[in-house]
Design an enzyme around this catalytic site. Structure first.
Site, PDB file in Angstrom:
ATOM      1  N   HIS A 144     -81.043 -27.295  20.882  1.00 51.16           N
ATOM      2  CA  HIS A 144     -81.873 -27.312  22.083  1.00 51.16           C
ATOM      3  C   HIS A 144     -82.427 -28.703  22.397  1.00 51.16           C
ATOM      4  CE1 HIS A 144     -85.346 -25.726  24.577  1.00 51.16           C
ATOM      5  NE2 HIS A 144     -84.360 -24.969  25.014  1.00 51.16           N
ATOM      6  N   SER A 202     -85.341 -24.625  30.533  1.00 54.76           N
ATOM      7  CA  SER A 202     -85.226 -25.642  29.484  1.00 54.76           C
ATOM      8  C   SER A 202     -84.478 -26.858  29.983  1.00 54.76           C
ATOM      9  CB  SER A 202     -84.468 -25.073  28.279  1.00 54.76           C
ATOM     10  OG  SER A 202     -85.304 -24.326  27.457  1.00 54.76           O
ATOM     11  N   ASP A 233     -89.425 -30.526  20.414  1.00 53.89           N
ATOM     12  CA  ASP A 233     -88.457 -29.438  20.325  1.00 53.89           C
ATOM     13  C   ASP A 233     -88.027 -29.226  18.877  1.00 53.89           C
ATOM     14  OD1 ASP A 233     -86.006 -27.733  21.125  1.00 53.89           O
ATOM     15  OD2 ASP A 233     -86.847 -28.279  23.066  1.00 53.89           O
TER      16      ASP A 233
END
EC number: 3.4.21.94
Length: 652
Positions: A215, A390, A174
């Site tokens: 994230h 996600s 990520d």
């Protein structure tokens, strides 16, 4: 055990990788293939001679290297002929390619506002004391925030059996991981981590004013956030380890960054979790390039000392106007594609549907701010608003970590079998009205009743329930670890090319084009398949509007799979699909012998025309019944396992 014949599939899958950006973008990254015998020191010397920096060997290769030219800008619309020529003309270089850049997007919906079960007395199990645990309804759903009680991952029972992720490392591929966060730092595996965006061993996120690079940290906390430490919530595998692989935070993605990320430390990393993919805009068709595909194939062949790396993928956030079978990562046989449901069992509005999704977990529930995913955030903080598929993929990775702790000998295929057999329909349902045409086909498909059509739960030929949105259902951690303890390694896997139709056929403006392939599953050959795992329809077609072309595959046992749904935003009339492997898991466990039907038709307003140029049927599975030797732990039954075992005995 090492699986046979896997590398054969890489040959034809690599055909479709040419689909990319509308306008070519060339980066300052070069893929350099040295002549035989060229080693790392040779690569350093050659790079220095021509003013390049050698970032190291390409994953899943012997003499291929990743060069960067610092004198070039990160992205330009023209090739750098001069720099390419320097390397191309070097006597020690076999081949060189200046890498194109492409887009990969994080799959996080942004809110509008910013051992034996009998050994345990589960009524006395203590819940974690972490301050946000009460908001983690997907771990323990008591009906809070309007949710449906007991609609969760059933992790507390798995924890009570002693499985908390010990000795299992999950890599978050990520935008970085805040490994100094108080809820993550004690579970961070530095040796297995790397920053491929900055080319250093410190995958720390780059801070921005809009918290865009939070994230990866949020995904990491879902898996390994510490228990009972007074910080944030708790991870699904809170005694496991997390590795950070920073690879999303640069202007453009390249094939080598992806390949090196997915091939990084395969003997130290058990699970790779990816919550990103091609742009979820309802019109993109894209997938892994050559080096990345080789890295994935090597991972499932050689990772974890031959047991196979586990690749977990978020299925996508394109909503009902997109189809995750157009995403070559989520639709791969070698990844486990995970969709999501909200806290009442309904699909989220951003959920894509497709036949390659294997199972589901959970993400933010509707518009209620109390129903987001609670996890770690940047600056040592916590959040309750993580969302999208996600958030679903890391939850699945956490459950898989529990299963690997329960049985470290599970292969990558074993984990897919366990997912199919222990996922549950529970209370999952499609909450949207959909426009489905009547195919007029004789099969076992169950249509909706009334004025509103939904993706209904179906049953395949061996009694397994599946849904086009949710795969085989929501993961159940306790059921998975219990069956994992009793598991026997899956028999060898084979790949059967069951038939090919390469004569062009016109798709009628109204009605169906039906192509048929009769197969014996390669009976009598070394590639014989009698019990299916994955099925691929490798298809080429062009039409006046790609997004209005739909495809269905019907098995000899009558199981109907929609392998391509309507994508109203996809107005392509030029590229179509070329050798695209549309994959389905819905026929899992079935006998492939008999007549397979491919149905192509148009759906949507306006005049349509198109030509289906190729249909090749690929069957992947086993010659031996996969579950014959499995006996559940005394006192523990698995209804799905029992159902399939009986079906296989009847057909034997």
């Amino acid at each position: 055990m090492k699986n046979t014949h896997v590398d054969l599939i890489c040959v034809f899958l690599s055909i479709f990788i040419g689909i990319g950006e509308a306008v070519d973008v060339y980066t300052n990254h070069f893929h350099v293939h040295l002549k035989e015998g060229g080693g790392l020191e040779d690569a350093h010397r050659i790079a220095k001679r021509h003013g390049f920096i050698n970032r190291g060997q390409v994953a899943a290769s012997d003499n291929e290297y990743h060069f960067v030219q610092p004198a070039l800008v990160h992205a330009r619309t023209r090739r750098s002929a001069g720099h390419h020529a320097k390397l191309h003309n070097d006597d020690e270089v076999l081949h060189v390619e200046q890498l194109k850049g492409y887009t990969r997007t994080k799959r996080g919906y942004r809110p509008l506002e910013q051992r034996l079960e009998s050994q345990f007395d589960f009524s006395a199990v203590m819940s974690p004391s972490d301050p946000l645990y009460g908001y983690q309804w997907y771990l323990k759903n008591t009906g809070q925030a309007g949710g449906k009680a007991r609609l969760d991952l059933n992790v507390e029972r798995a924890w009570a059996m002693g499985f908390t992720g010990k000795n299992i490392t999950t890599a978050i591929m990520d935008d970085g991981v805040d490994y100094m966060h108080p809820d993550i730092k004690n579970n961070f595996n530095a040796e297995a981590s790397y920053d491929f965006s900055s080319n250093d061993p410190f995958p720390y996120p780059r801070y921005t004013d809009d918290w865009f690079n939070s994230h990866g940290t949020r995904c990491a906390g879902e898996i390994v956030a510490a228990r009972d430490n007074g910080v944030c919530g708790v991870g699904v595998a809170y005694d496991g380890k997390v590795a950070g692989i920073r690879m999303l935070d640069q202007p453009y993605m390249t094939d080598l960054i992806e390949a090196n990320s997915m091939g990084h430390e395969p003997s130290k990393i058990h699970i790779y979790s990816a919550s990103w993919g091609p742009t979820d805009d309802g019109k993109t068709v894209d997938g892994p390039r050559n080096a990345t595909m080789r890295a994935i194939v090597r991972g499932v062949n050689e990772g974890r000392n031959g047991l196979g790396s586990i690749f977990v993928w978020a299925s996508g956030d394109g909503g009902e106007d997109d189809d995750c079978n157009c995403d070559g990562y989520a639709a791969s046989m070698w990844t486990i594609s995970i969709n999501s449901a909200i806290n009442n069992g309904e699909n989220a509005h951003y959920d894509e549907s497709c036949s390659s999704t294997l199972a589901s977990t959970f993400s933010n529930g509707g518009r209620n701010p109390e129903t987001g995913v609670a996890t770690t955030d940047l600056y040592g903080r916590c959040t309750r608003s993580h969302s999208g598929t996600s958030a679903a993929a890391p939850e699945a990775a956490g459950v898989f970590a529990l299963a690997l702790e329960a049985n470290p000998s599970l292969t990558w295929r074993d984990l897919q079998h366990l997912t199919v057999l222990t996922s549950s329909r529970n209370s999952l349902f499609d909450g949207r009205c959909r426009d489905f045409p009547s195919l007029g086909i004789n099969d076992n498909h169950r249509d909706s009743h009334g004025n509103c059509s939904h993706f209904e739960w179906q049953m395949n030929g061996v009694g397994l329930e599946y849904n086009h949105l949710f795969g085989f259902g929501v993961l159940d951690a306790a059921e998975m670890v219990m069956l994992a303890m009793a598991w026997k390694t899956s028999p060898p896997r084979y790949h059967c090319t069951a038939g090919l139709i390469d004569t062009p056929h016109e798709i009628p403006a109204d009605g169906n084009l039906i192509l048929e392939i009769n197969t014996d599953g390669c009976a009598g050959s070394q590639f014989e398949v009698r019990y299916l795992e994955h099925v691929q329809a490798v298809v080429s077609f062009n039409s006046t509007r790609r997004g209005d072309t739909t495809l269905y595959l019907i098995s000899p046992m009558g199981t109907r799979t929609m392998i391509l749904s309507r994508r109203p935003k996809d107005d392509d009339s030029k590229d179509g699909f070329t050798n695209w492997p549309f994959m389905t898991t819905h026929t899992w466990g079935e006998n492939p012998t008999g007549k397979w039907r491919l149905v192509a038709r148009f759906q949507g307003p306006g005049a349509h025309a198109g030509t289906l140029k190729k249909f090749e049927l690929m069957l992947h599975g086993t010659r031996e019944a996969p579950y014959n030797l499995i006996e559940p732990i005394v006192g523990q039954t698995n209804k799905k396992l029992d159902t399939v075992q009986k079906a296989h005995k009847r057909s034997h």
